[in-house]
Design an enzyme around this catalytic site. Structure first.
Site, PDB file in Angstrom:
ATOM      1  CG  HIS A 112     -28.108 -13.053 -48.953  1.00  0.00           C
ATOM      2  ND1 HIS A 112     -29.186 -12.820 -49.911  1.00  0.00           N
ATOM      3  CD2 HIS A 112     -28.446 -12.389 -47.748  1.00  0.00           C
ATOM      4  CE1 HIS A 112     -29.950 -12.015 -49.460  1.00  0.00           C
ATOM      5  NE2 HIS A 112     -29.555 -11.866 -47.951  1.00  0.00           N
TER       6      HIS A 112
ATOM      7  CG  ASP B 280     -33.668 -10.515 -49.001  1.00  0.00           C
ATOM      8  OD1 ASP B 280     -34.014 -10.047 -47.816  1.00  0.00           O
ATOM      9  OD2 ASP B 280     -32.342 -10.519 -49.267  1.00  0.00           O
TER      10      ASP B 280
END
Length: 437
Positions: free
Chosen positions: A264, A315
């Protein structure tokens, strides 16, 4: 030896016509450009190296279409995720992960980094085999036909030293040393690599050195992944608890390095960006999840200019589509800056291929080149999305979607062919249905 004449293929990020490849023992034995005639099987369309999904939580696939209802934040989404995490066991996890990995193969993904923290029973007690859940993931990848790096995850706290609670109890090994002893029994093979992850700085004990120092020592020479600065609240909590940003904390304890992947990396200071760049760390961006959860847009171009290397992940599997992840990096930068042209298509292909595989420990994958693993992903160049787009790297990044993949090869074996999606969909529906009953 098996030979294929690729109608058009991406070599080093650029498209070439009539590429003849010979495959021996799962690797490219020869690659020849401009072959006009050959008895080899002809492969129509545009062929790319295999794609690497560097950040996956397989069980999150059961959340698609369910957590998008109504308003909320990352933190309210997390409660819905915990509810699914509490219900899984090795059998239901095997079925769900197998179907999810098959969806990935159908999208052209040939390696996955599975960020795994569902270790124990829901009450925190180990299974008879303490690695039963991890073994289910390894088996699922084998059945689906893709390589896996099992990123077995350290999770010791519900938040900056507070004890795990609820679903988190099944994540906790008690200490880094106990975690090291448990994962020592997990096998690595030619298609499965066992490595490690730190869930986040939130998951560290009150004295972070007790976890970070032995983890840094263990991780030397191994891929190590970590959720980093996904939320502003994580940064604020780390500063309050430890007096540093998450990136600075990891750097001070020797955790950052060229095999570290910061997942991220959304809310970073100038100092954080410099630290990640100086370490030559990988940064795993997951744009479809980051926008689904309202996380924000990370500084991808600035990180690259500082020396960090971009990779891509799906993800939470809001979608499983590395083509969408590639173009989202550029399109999100456009929204933030109101300018175009931050990333070249060839750079984004590299992020999804050679850089992604390397971040997972597969340094011999991600390129159509002699000696590399024979991974090939072919996309239809005359679909309603790709027709007339040039059949090159720009087609792959700015036009194609996962459904344009017509076949996928992993280590010389064809593991997906056009026409198999309906059966994969049925398997997903059945596996997800068992989780929610």
């Amino acid at each position: 030896m098996t030979s294929y004449l690729l109608e058009r293929a991406l070599l080093a990020g650029a498209a070439h016509d009539n590429v003849l490849v010979d495959v021996v023992d799962g690797r490219f034995a020869s690659v020849e450009v401009g072959v006009l005639a050959s008895a080899a099987e002809r492969v129509p369309g545009l062929t790319l190296p295999g794609l690497a999904n560097t950040h996956s939580h397989a069980f999150h696939r059961a959340l698609r279409g369910r957590t998008q209802r109504g308003r909320g934040t990352f933190w309210t989404w997390r409660e819905q995720m915990y509810a699914v995490a509490e219900r899984l066991d090795p059998d239901t996890y095997l079925a769900l992960a197998t179907a999810t990995f098959r969806e990935m193969v159908a999208a052209g993904i040939t390696s996955v980094g599975e960020f795994h923290y569902l270790h124990h029973q829901p009450d925190g007690r180990p299974y008879d085999d303490p690695n039963a859940m991890g073994i289910a993931l390894l088996e699922a990848a084998s059945v689906a036909g893709l390589r896996i790096t099992l990123l077995d995850t350290v999770y010791l706290s519900s938040g900056f030293g507070a004890p795990p609670e609820g679903a988190q109890r099944r994540y906790d090994d008690g200490s880094v040393q106990d975690w090291i002893e448990r994962i020592a029994a997990l096998p690595s093979t030619e298609s499965a690599l066992v490595s490690g992850a730190l869930h986040s700085v939130r998951a560290l004990p009150e004295a972070p050195a007790a976890a970070l120092d032995p983890l840094a020592e263990w991780a030397h020479g191994r891929p190590l992944h970590v959720h980093l600065s996904e939320q502003v609240a994580e940064n604020d909590g780390c500063l309050a608890a430890y007096g540093a940003s998450p990136t600075r904390l990891l750097a001070d304890h020797g955790v950052l390095g060229p095999l570290t992947s910061a997942v991220h990396a959304t809310h970073l200071s100038d100092d954080d960006i410099s630290l990640l760049g100086e370490a030559r760390a990988f940064v795993s961006f997951c744009p479809t999840t980051e926008r689904d959860l309202g996380d924000g847009v990370g500084p991808s171009r600035r990180l690259a200019e500082a020396g960090a290397r971009l990779t891509l992940g799906s993800d939470s599997h809001a979608v499983v589509d590395l083509f969408e992840e590639m173009r989202a990096v550029e399109l999100d930068e456009r929204l933030v800056t109101q300018q175009r042209g931050h990333w070249q298509a060839a750079e984004l292909v590299r992020a999804a291929t050679v850089s992604g595989h390397a971040s997972l420990g597969w340094h011999d994958a991600g390129e159509i080149a002699v000696g590399r693993r024979a991974d090939l992903v072919t996309i239809d160049t005359v679909s309603t999305r790709t027709a007339g787009t040039g059949a090159d790297e720009h087609t792959a990044v700015f036009a194609a979607v996962a459904e344009d993949v017509t076949r996928t090869m992993v280590d010389g074996r064809i593991v997906f062919r056009q026409g198999e999606r309906e059966e994969i969909g049925r398997a997903l529906a059945q596996a997800i249905g068992k989780v929610h009953t």
